[in-house]
Design an enzyme around this catalytic site. Structure first.
Site, PDB file in Angstrom:
ATOM      1  N   HIS A 125       0.813  -1.215   0.000  1.00 17.25           N
ATOM      2  CA  HIS A 125       0.000   0.000   0.000  1.00 17.25           C
ATOM      3  C   HIS A 125       0.852   1.274   0.000  1.00 17.25           C
ATOM      4  CE1 HIS A 125       0.879   0.593   4.334  1.00 17.25           C
ATOM      5  NE2 HIS A 125       0.786  -0.726   4.402  1.00 17.25           N
ATOM      6  N   ASP A 126       0.385   2.248  -0.764  1.00 12.97           N
ATOM      7  CA  ASP A 126       0.949   3.605  -0.793  1.00 12.97           C
ATOM      8  C   ASP A 126       2.355   3.683  -1.372  1.00 12.97           C
ATOM      9  OD1 ASP A 126      -1.348   4.814   0.672  1.00 12.97           O
ATOM     10  OD2 ASP A 126      -0.603   3.561   2.307  1.00 12.97           O
ATOM     11  N   GLY A 143       4.970  -1.008   2.877  1.00 10.25           N
ATOM     12  CA  GLY A 143       4.151   0.161   2.592  1.00 10.25           C
ATOM     13  C   GLY A 143       4.956   1.442   2.497  1.00 10.25           C
TER      14      GLY A 143
END
Length: 269
Positions: A125-126, A143
C-alpha cells in the site's frame, strides 16, 4: 462498459461497472471487479485477478495468479475505498500482488510505465514506483516505499516501509534494504551496505565516462570524508553545479525522509 473489440473468455467474470477498453484480452478463469478500468490493449492471462478501484494502463500484461488491487495489508486501514494506478507497458508476471493505498498514506498506490515485476513480487500500500523499474522474483516492498526510475531490485530483496530507493540504484539479491539508497547506488547484504555505484547501469544508460568519474569522486567525498554524510554533501554542492547526476544525489540526501541513509561503513548515516 466493455468495448466491442474486447475479447473476454466465457469462463471469466467481468463484473458490471468495469470499464474494458479496445482490444483488451481477458483469458479464462479471470476476475475483473466492478471498479476496475482496463485501458486499450491490456491482456490478462488465465487466472489473473484485478480488483478494487484499480486502473491498468495501455498494453500492460498481467500473468496467471497475479492479484492486482487487493485491499492494503495494514492494521491501520479503515476500510475506505482507496486506489491503485498501474501505468502503460508494464509486465506483471505470475503471482505478483499489488495493493491499493491507505487513507493515512494518501489513499493511492502508483506504478509508472514500462516496469517489469517478476514472479511473486509484492508492491504494498501507498508505494510509488517510477518508470523502467525491475522487481525480480520474490522482491517485497513494504508500505510507503518509493522506487525511482530504472532502479533494479534483485531476487528476494526486502525493503522496509517508508524507504526511498533512488533512480538507477541497484539492490543485490536477498538484500535487506532498511535505509534510503542514493541514486546510482549499489547496495548488498543483510543488513544492506552501500558498496559503491551502479557504474555498469550508468554506462548502459549512456552516461559518459568523465561524468561517471565525477560521480565517483563525489561519492568518495560524501561517504569517505570525516563528518556526517549530509554535511559532506552540502559542502561539495558548489563544486558540482555543472554535473546533474551529482546534484541529483545531493538533492536526494538533503530531502526530508522517514529513514536514515544507507552508507558503506555503518549501514546507515
Amino acid at each position: 462498459m466493455i468495448a466491442a473489440s474486447a475479447k473476454i473468455h466465457p469462463l471469466s467474470v467481468v463484473e458490471e461497472g468495469a470499464v474494458v477498453g479496445e482490444n483488451v484480452v481477458v483469458g479464462p478463469f479471470c476476475h475483473v471487479g466492478p471498479r476496475v478500468v482496463l485501458h486499450d490493449d491490456v491482456e490478462l492471462l488465465a487466472h489473473a485477478v484485478v480488483t478494487g478501484r484499480t486502473t491498468i494502463g495501455r498494453r500492460t500484461r498481467i500473468f496467471s495468479n497475479a492479484v492486482i488491487g487487493g485491499d492494503p495489508q495494514s492494521l491501520h486501514h479503515d476500510g475506505a475505498e482507496t486506489t491503485l494506478v498501474v501505468g502503460e507497458d508494464c509486465t506483471i508476471r505470475e503471482g505478483v500482488t499489488m495493493n491499493t493505498g491507505t487513507t493515512e498514506g494518501g489513499g493511492e498506490t502508483v506504478v509508472g510505465n514500462g516496469n517489469l515485476f517478476l514472479a511473486n513480487s509484492h508492491v504494498a500500500h501507498d508505494c510509488r514506483i517510477g518508470n523502467g523499474v525491475i522487481l525480480s522474483n520474490n522482491v517485497m516492498l513494504a508500505g510507503h516505499v518509493r522506487v525511482d526510475d530504472r532502479a533494479i531490485l534483485g531476487g528476494g530483496s526486502a525493503v522496509h516501509q517508508f524507504t526511498r530507493i533512488g533512480r538507477q540504484a541497484f539492490i543485490g539479491g536477498l538484500s535487506a534494504v532498511s535505509y534510503d539508497v542514493i541514486p546510482y547506488g549499489m547496495l548488498n547484504g543483510n543488513p544492506g551496505i552501500l558498496g559503491g555505484l551502479n557504474v555498469v547501469g550508468m554506462s548502459r544508460a549512456g552516461m559518459e565516462k568523465p561524468v561517471i568519474h565525477q560521480v565517483r569522486r563525489a561519492f568518495k567525498q560524501i561517504f569517505e570524508a570525516e563528518g556526517s554524510i549530509r554535511a559532506n554533501a552540502a559542502a561539495i554542492r558548489g563544486d558540482y553545479a555543472d554535473c546533474p547526476p551529482v546534484i541529483e544525489i545531493l538533492d536526494f540526501i538533503a530531502a526530508d525522509s522517514d529513514r536514515a541513509l544507507s552508507s558503506p561503513h555503518r549501514g546507515k548515516g
